[in-house]
Design a protein around this motif. Structure first.
Motif, PDB file in Angstrom:
ATOM      1  N   ARG A 123      60.839  22.035  95.586  1.00  0.00           N
ATOM      2  CA  ARG A 123      60.929  21.782  97.115  1.00  0.00           C
ATOM      3  C   ARG A 123      62.009  22.523  97.884  1.00  0.00           C
ATOM      4  O   ARG A 123      62.266  22.214  98.865  1.00  0.00           O
ATOM      5  CB  ARG A 123      60.958  20.300  97.230  1.00  0.00           C
ATOM      6  N   GLY A 174      63.694  13.869 104.412  1.00  0.00           N
ATOM      7  CA  GLY A 174      63.951  12.759 105.541  1.00  0.00           C
ATOM      8  C   GLY A 174      62.998  13.219 106.647  1.00  0.00           C
ATOM      9  O   GLY A 174      63.209  12.916 107.899  1.00  0.00           O
ATOM     10  N   GLY A 175      61.908  13.900 106.226  1.00  0.00           N
ATOM     11  CA  GLY A 175      60.746  14.240 107.427  1.00  0.00           C
ATOM     12  C   GLY A 175      61.404  15.169 108.385  1.00  0.00           C
ATOM     13  O   GLY A 175      60.730  15.611 109.384  1.00  0.00           O
ATOM     14  N   ARG A 176      62.443  16.107 108.085  1.00  0.00           N
ATOM     15  CA  ARG A 176      62.763  17.260 108.905  1.00  0.00           C
ATOM     16  C   ARG A 176      63.075  18.481 107.934  1.00  0.00           C
ATOM     17  O   ARG A 176      63.367  18.289 106.684  1.00  0.00           O
ATOM     18  CB  ARG A 176      64.071  16.966 109.559  1.00  0.00           C
ATOM     19  N   ALA A 188      62.971  20.438 102.827  1.00  0.00           N
ATOM     20  CA  ALA A 188      62.194  19.248 103.866  1.00  0.00           C
ATOM     21  C   ALA A 188      62.794  18.257 103.166  1.00  0.00           C
ATOM     22  O   ALA A 188      62.762  17.868 101.927  1.00  0.00           O
ATOM     23  CB  ALA A 188      60.851  19.257 104.209  1.00  0.00           C
TER      24      ALA A 188
END
Length: 116
Positions: free
Chosen positions: A35, A70-72, A68
């Motif tokens: 990731r 924490g959703g950002r 990416a």
């Protein structure tokens, strides 16, 4: 290794020191899942981009990481490897945000809402 400083460190250690992850194990697991993308600064016109596959891969100042969390989406350039996991103020000196607007960039004009 960079010719100027020779400073390198493991990718999982750097992500932990820069306080993107609470534990080094979480950072290592994140990397093992593929990731994190690394763009290696080669000093030429085209830089090398690769997905990190092992937490033990080294990073060095000048490299860029994109991931990416924490959703950002986070895009940073490594400025220093650091000596330790210090306070947040120290951790912020380890990287520069690639998505942040430059200090001399003008803020967009606010759009006035029309009354309805």
């Amino acid at each position: 290794m960079t010719p100027e400083t020779g400073e390198t460190c493991r990718a999982d250690v750097w992500l932990w020191r820069a306080r993107f992850f609470k534990t080094r194990g979480l950072a290592a697991g994140f990397i093992e899942e593929g990731r994190v993308r690394l763009t290696r600064a080669e000093g030429r016109a085209c830089d090398r981009e690769a997905r990190l596959d092992k937490p033990s891969r080294t990073v060095r100042p000048g490299d860029a990481l994109v991931f990416a969390v924490g959703g950002r989406l986070v895009a940073v350039r490594i400025e220093s490897c650091g000596e330790r996991r210090g306070p947040a103020s120290e951790a912020r000196t380890l990287y520069s945000d690639l998505d942040a607007p430059s200090p001399d960039a003008k803020a967009p004009d606010s759009v006035a809402e029309s009354g309805g």
